[in-house]
Design an enzyme around this catalytic site. Structure first.
Site, PDB file in Angstrom:
ATOM      1  N   CYS A 127      -3.293  -3.859   4.605  1.00  0.00           N
ATOM      2  CA  CYS A 127      -2.270  -5.048   4.816  1.00  0.00           C
ATOM      3  C   CYS A 127      -2.629  -6.372   4.558  1.00  0.00           C
ATOM      4  O   CYS A 127      -1.889  -7.447   4.830  1.00  0.00           O
ATOM      5  CB  CYS A 127      -2.143  -4.981   6.540  1.00  0.00           C
ATOM      6  SG  CYS A 127      -1.844  -3.324   7.057  1.00  0.00           S
ATOM      7  N   GLU A 165       0.892  -1.183  -0.001  1.00  0.00           N
ATOM      8  CA  GLU A 165      -0.075   0.162   0.164  1.00  0.00           C
ATOM      9  C   GLU A 165       1.054   1.189   0.180  1.00  0.00           C
ATOM     10  O   GLU A 165       0.504   2.353   0.341  1.00  0.00           O
ATOM     11  CB  GLU A 165      -0.877  -0.160   0.974  1.00  0.00           C
ATOM     12  CG  GLU A 165      -0.271  -0.167   2.548  1.00  0.00           C
ATOM     13  CD  GLU A 165      -1.217  -0.007   3.610  1.00  0.00           C
ATOM     14  OE1 GLU A 165      -1.851   0.907   3.928  1.00  0.00           O
ATOM     15  OE2 GLU A 165      -1.639  -1.200   4.179  1.00  0.00           O
ATOM     16  N   HIS A 223      -1.079 -10.762  12.277  1.00  0.00           N
ATOM     17  CA  HIS A 223      -0.773  -9.527  11.427  1.00  0.00           C
ATOM     18  C   HIS A 223      -0.437  -8.846  12.576  1.00  0.00           C
ATOM     19  O   HIS A 223      -1.179  -8.645  13.483  1.00  0.00           O
ATOM     20  CB  HIS A 223      -1.751  -9.074  10.566  1.00  0.00           C
ATOM     21  CG  HIS A 223      -1.747  -7.697  10.280  1.00  0.00           C
ATOM     22  ND1 HIS A 223      -0.744  -7.156   9.822  1.00  0.00           N
ATOM     23  CD2 HIS A 223      -2.538  -6.507  10.657  1.00  0.00           C
ATOM     24  CE1 HIS A 223      -0.760  -5.927   9.484  1.00  0.00           C
ATOM     25  NE2 HIS A 223      -1.971  -5.378  10.320  1.00  0.00           N
TER      26      HIS A 223
END
Length: 390
Positions: free
Chosen positions: A111, A79, A233
C-alpha cells in the site's frame, strides 16, 4: 518555486455492499463491522473493472487537452497489476491519449508505493517546472469470501496531477521513512487474493507510525501542535483512529479534540468505499479536504503512509488557499450516492466472476456506466474499451 498537488479525482465502481447485510450473512453482530472495524459500505467491482479501468476513469476527470500534452511522466502505483511485465501506466497512456513522449511506469510495494510515486513526481517537477506528472494509485483489495479480511475489501483509484502550480497543497521536503522485512501481508504470484496476519499487521502499522513520527519530530523539530490534521492510510478506518490516539497525549485537550474532528472528516469516504491499498491514504486526504470545514490555506497536514511487508513514511503537506478549487466535491458525493446496492448473494457472484488468468473470457460490460471498461481476455490479452457518453 513550490511543487505539489494541483488537482485530485477519484473513481470507484457503481456497486456497493452494505456492511450490515454482510454481518448478518456471516452471523456477526453488525457493530463488529460498523464500530469495531469502522466500515459502513464496501465498493464491489464487477468483472468489467480492474486496476487499469479504475485508473483511467479517475485520471480522465482531471485532465484538459493541454495537460495531456504537458504530462512528462505517468506513474501508476498498484498491487493489483494485470501483467507481470507490462505496466498499468502504459494502458492508461493509450486509453487517455496522453503524451506519446512521456515516461510510463508501474510501482509496487504493497500500500506504500503511491507515496513513493508522489515523491518521485515532486522531485521531477522540481527539476522541470514546466512539466507535469500524473500519479495514480489504483487497487482492488481482495481477501476472499468468508475470510477474516472480507470486511476490509474495497476498490478504487485516486489520480493526482503534480505541478509547479499546487492549487491543493505543497508537498514538503521533510519525509522520514523506514523499511523492514516483515510478513504481515503478502500475495504470492499464483494467488488472486491476499494473505494477511490481521492482528500482527495492525500492530506493525502502529509501531511503524510511532517510530517514523518520532524520527520526524527529532529531525524537523516540529511537534503535534504544529499540525492541523493527521491523515492516515486506512485499510479500515478504525486502524487510523487507533494510531492517532497513540500520539494525542502529546498535545493539549483542545488541540486533541480538533485533530479527532479532522480525522472524522478524513474517514467519511473510506467508510463508504473500503480499502484502496495504494490509494487509501489519498482517499483519506480527499475526504479531509472535502469534509473538514475548518481547514484554511497555510495549514500543515501530517501524512502517514504504510505498506505491509513493510514500509512506512511520514511527511507533510501545506495547504494552498485555493485547495477547494482542485477538488470536485459535488462529483464525489454524486459518485457515491448514485451507486447500486447489492445483495450478499449478488456480491458473492460478482466476486467469484472476476477475470483472472490468460484464458479467453468475456466480461459483461454493457451495464457498467464507467467510461472505460474491460470487455474480456482474447489471445491472452486484456481488452479495454472506452464507452460513449450518453
Amino acid at each position: 518555486m513550490t511543487v505539489g498537488i494541483e488537482k485530485m479525482r477519484f473513481a470507484t465502481s457503481n456497486l456497493y455492499l452494505d456492511m450490515t447485510d454482510l454481518a448478518h450473512a456471516r452471523g456477526e453482530d453488525p457493530n463488529k463491522y460498523l464500530l469495531g472495524i469502522g466500515q459502513t459500505e464496501q465498493a464491489v467491482v464487477p468483472p468489467s473493472q480492474d486496476a487499469v479501468t479504475l485508473a483511467a476513469n479517475a485520471a480522465e476527470q482531471l485532465l484538459t487537452k493541454q495537460e495531456r500534452a504537458e504530462i512528462a511522466e505517468i506513474i501508476v502505483a498498484t498491487e493489483s497489476g494485470v501483467d507481470h511485465s507490462k505496466s498499468v501506466a502504459i494502458y492508461v497512456q493509450r486509453l487517455l491519449e496522453l503524451n506519446r513522449y512521456a515516461r510510463a511506469i508501474e510501482l509496487k510495494q504493497a500500500c506504500y508505493s503511491g507515496t513513493f510515486g508522489l515523491m518521485q513526481a515532486r522531485d521531477y517537477v522540481s527539476l522541470h517546472p514546466d512539466k507535469k506528472v500524473l500519479v495514480i494509485a489504483t487497487d482492488i483489495a481482495r481477501y476472499g469470501l468468508n475470510t477474516s479480511g472480507e470486511v476490509t475489501q474495497g476498490a478504487g483509484a485516486v489520480a493526482m496531477l503534480v505541478s509547479a502550480n499546487p492549487q491543493i497543497a505543497v508537498i514538503n521536503d521533510d519525509s522520514q521513512f523506514m523499511t523492514a522485512d516483515i510478513m504481515d501481508f503478502w500475495r504470492p504470484v499464483d494467488h488472486d487474493k491476499a494473505l494477511v496476519d490481521g492482528k500482527y499487521s495492525a500492530n506493525v502499522y502502529r509501531d511503524f507510525f510511532k517510530e517514523v513520527w518520532q524520527r520526524y519530530q527529532d529531525t524537523t523539530g516540529l511537534t503535534l501542535t504544529d499540525f492541523d490534521a493527521m491523515v492516515f492510510h486506512l485499510p479500515f478506518t478504525k486502524m487510523g483512529l487507533k494510531a492517532l490516539r497513540d500520539v494525542l497525549p502529546e498535545t493539549d485537550e483542545a488541540h486533541a479534540a480538533s485533530l479527532l474532528a479532522a480525522f472524522e472528516a478524513s474517514r467519511v469516504y473510506s467508510k463508504r468505499v473500503g480499502n484502496l491499498y495504494t490509494g487509501s491514504l489519498y482517499l483519506s486526504l480527499l475526504s479531509l479536504l472535502a469534509n473538514d470545514t475548518q481547514l484554511r490555506g497555510g495549514q500543515r497536514i501530517g501524512m502517514f503512509s504504510y505498506g505491509s511487508g513493510a514500509e512506512g513514511e511520514f511527511f507533510s503537506l501545506t495547504l494552498a488557499p485555493t485547495f477547494k478549487a482542485g477538488l470536485d466535491v459535488l462529483g464525489m458525493e454524486k459518485l457515491l450516492d448514485q451507486r447500486q446496492q447489492l445483495s450478499v448473494p449478488a456480491y458473492e457472484e460478482l466476486f467469484e466472476g472476476a477475470l483472472w488468468g490468460s484464458a479467453d473470457q468475456k466480461a459483461q460490460s454493457k451495464q457498467d456506466p464507467a467510461h472505460f471498461v474491460l470487455t474480456g481476455v482474447q489471445n491472452q490479452q486484456r481488452q479495454y474499451r472506452r464507452q460513449t457518453r450518453d
